[in-house]
Write a protein that holds these residues in place. Structure first.
Motif, short mmCIF file in Angstrom:
data_model
loop_
_atom_site.label_atom_id
_atom_site.label_comp_id
_atom_site.label_asym_id
_atom_site.label_seq_id
_atom_site.Cartn_x
_atom_site.Cartn_y
_atom_site.Cartn_z
N ASN A 243 0.86 -1.08 -0.05
CA ASN A 243 0.10 -0.07 0.02
C ASN A 243 0.92 1.19 0.00
OD1 ASN A 243 -2.45 -1.37 -0.05
ND2 ASN A 243 -2.58 -1.46 2.20
N ARG A 244 2.07 1.20 0.70
CA ARG A 244 2.80 2.31 0.86
C ARG A 244 3.41 2.48 -0.54
NH1 ARG A 244 4.43 0.06 5.56
NH2 ARG A 244 6.63 -0.83 4.55
N ARG A 245 3.53 1.46 -1.36
CA ARG A 245 4.33 1.53 -2.42
C ARG A 245 3.35 2.03 -3.67
NH1 ARG A 245 8.77 0.96 -5.18
NH2 ARG A 245 8.05 -0.47 -6.76
N LEU A 246 2.04 1.94 -3.46
CA LEU A 246 1.07 2.50 -4.26
C LEU A 246 0.94 3.88 -4.18
CD1 LEU A 246 -1.57 -0.54 -4.10
CD2 LEU A 246 -0.08 0.09 -6.02
N GLU A 247 1.43 4.57 -2.91
CA GLU A 247 1.25 6.00 -2.71
C GLU A 247 2.59 6.78 -3.40
OE1 GLU A 247 0.57 6.24 1.19
OE2 GLU A 247 -1.25 5.15 1.29
N ASP A 248 3.68 5.91 -3.78
CA ASP A 248 4.77 6.51 -4.33
C ASP A 248 4.38 7.09 -5.75
OD1 ASP A 248 7.30 7.00 -5.64
OD2 ASP A 248 8.03 5.26 -4.08
N PRO A 249 5.12 8.36 -5.75
CA PRO A 249 4.77 8.92 -7.14
C PRO A 249 5.46 8.72 -8.49
CG PRO A 249 5.41 10.66 -5.60
CD PRO A 249 5.59 9.21 -4.75
N SER A 250 6.48 7.58 -8.18
CA SER A 250 7.06 6.88 -9.12
C SER A 250 6.03 5.79 -9.82
CB SER A 250 8.23 6.17 -8.85
OG SER A 250 7.87 5.32 -8.07
N ILE A 251 5.18 5.42 -8.98
CA ILE A 251 4.18 4.16 -9.33
C ILE A 251 3.14 5.06 -10.26
CG2 ILE A 251 2.52 2.72 -8.74
CD1 ILE A 251 5.08 1.78 -8.26
N HIS A 252 2.78 6.14 -9.92
CA HIS A 252 1.77 6.90 -10.93
C HIS A 252 2.38 7.31 -12.17
CE1 HIS A 252 -1.05 6.98 -7.72
NE2 HIS A 252 -0.27 7.65 -6.79
N ARG A 253 3.78 7.40 -12.15
CA ARG A 253 4.55 7.92 -13.51
C ARG A 253 4.44 6.65 -14.29
NH1 ARG A 253 7.86 10.83 -9.90
NH2 ARG A 253 9.38 9.41 -9.92
N GLN A 254 4.98 5.52 -13.79
CA GLN A 254 4.96 4.32 -14.19
C GLN A 254 3.49 3.95 -15.11
OE1 GLN A 254 6.81 1.08 -12.43
NE2 GLN A 254 8.19 2.58 -11.21
N ALA A 255 2.53 4.16 -14.08
CA ALA A 255 1.04 3.88 -14.58
C ALA A 255 0.61 4.79 -15.97
CB ALA A 255 -0.01 4.09 -13.78
N ASP A 256 1.15 6.08 -15.79
CA ASP A 256 0.68 7.04 -16.88
C ASP A 256 1.64 6.77 -18.25
OD1 ASP A 256 -0.70 8.43 -15.24
OD2 ASP A 256 0.67 9.90 -14.53
N TYR A 257 2.76 6.18 -18.15
CA TYR A 257 3.37 5.64 -19.17
C TYR A 257 2.83 4.69 -19.80
CZ TYR A 257 7.11 3.44 -21.91
OH TYR A 257 7.90 2.80 -22.91
N TRP A 258 2.43 3.38 -19.27
CA TRP A 258 1.94 2.50 -19.83
C TRP A 258 0.47 2.64 -20.48
CZ3 TRP A 258 4.99 -1.02 -21.55
CH2 TRP A 258 6.03 -1.34 -21.04
N LEU A 259 -0.34 3.69 -19.69
CA LEU A 259 -1.59 3.96 -20.25
C LEU A 259 -1.55 4.76 -21.46
CD1 LEU A 259 -3.34 5.01 -16.95
CD2 LEU A 259 -3.94 2.98 -18.55
N ASN A 260 -0.35 5.50 -21.43
CA ASN A 260 -0.01 6.18 -22.93
C ASN A 260 0.43 5.29 -24.01
OD1 ASN A 260 0.07 8.88 -24.32
ND2 ASN A 260 2.20 8.28 -24.22
#
Length: 222
Positions: A137-154
């Motif tokens: 859960n702490r990892r999911l709050e890490d900004p790097s995770i959101h950047r990775q999610a945005d990369y793959w969604l794009n």
């Protein structure tokens, strides 16, 4: 109960005491689901008599399985049950709710049960599943995770490309999932090298093998 029955029951009780997941029940408080880890739970291994009776009569085995596999009460731990029959070979039935187990944990369960039955010691656990869940859960709050999610969604905002694998027949118009399994062994030297690579890159052996598989697919499909 047959000879060895008590040792099997004792081993299962040790695993229940060892892993909080097997002492976890689930309840609703204020309309929300919560989990409760009990200090102790009652567990009884069910004796089934002779295994030969079930191996020789498919109907008897089907009847046994129908009575053995049944819904769990999530508010009552442990959320698994077991039964055993004596013989050569013997028979051990384990029914485990998916809410406290998955493929990886079932393998751990089987390995530790076998070691306990061989009267081998188990190293003390330093973490339980709740520590892993908190870390995740702490990892999911890490900004790097959101950047990775945005990369793959794009990256896959359009259709996911189809791998044009070289095959001895045309790709069917309708996707099917027929296939086969080919098994092989990797030698101890290669295994050690793969593990060392994973340690250098802070990756699990699974991640290394999966990456190698993807590289193979990339080369085969240009």
């Amino acid at each position: 109960p047959f000879p060895g029955f008590e040792r099997l029951e004792t081993a299962l009780k040790k695993l229940i005491h060892r892993h909080e997941s097997f002492r976890t029940s689930f309840h609703k408080i204020g309309g929300k689901p919560v989990q409760q880890v009990c200090e102790r739970v009652e567990f009884v291994l069910r004796p089934l008599g002779s295994a030969a009776a079930y191996f020789s009569d498919p109907g008897a085995f089907e009847t046994l399985m129908s009575s053995f596999i049944r819904p769990f009460d999530l508010s009552s731990a442990p959320l698994f049950r077991a039964a055993a029959a004596e013989g050569e070979p013997g028979l051990l039935l384990v029914d485990m709710h998916h809410i406290v187990s998955d493929g990886a944990s079932v393998e751990i369960f089987r390995d530790e049960l076998a070691r306990l039955l061989r009267q081998e010691g188990l190293s003390p656990l330093t973490v339980q599943y709740k520590e892993y869940a908190a870390w995740q859960n702490r990892r999911l709050e890490d900004p790097s995770i959101h950047r990775q999610a945005d990369y793959w969604l794009n990256r896959f905002k359009d259709d996911v490309p189809v791998l044009d694998l070289p095959a001895d027949f045309p790709r069917p118009a309708v996707q099917r999932f027929q296939g086969a399994t080919l098994r092989g062994n990797i030698g101890p030297g290669e295994t050690a090298a793969l593990k060392a690579l994973g340690e250098r890159e802070n990756a699990s052996l699974y991640m290394v093998l999966l990456a190698a598989y993807f590289v193979l697919l990339s080369k085969l499909t240009n």
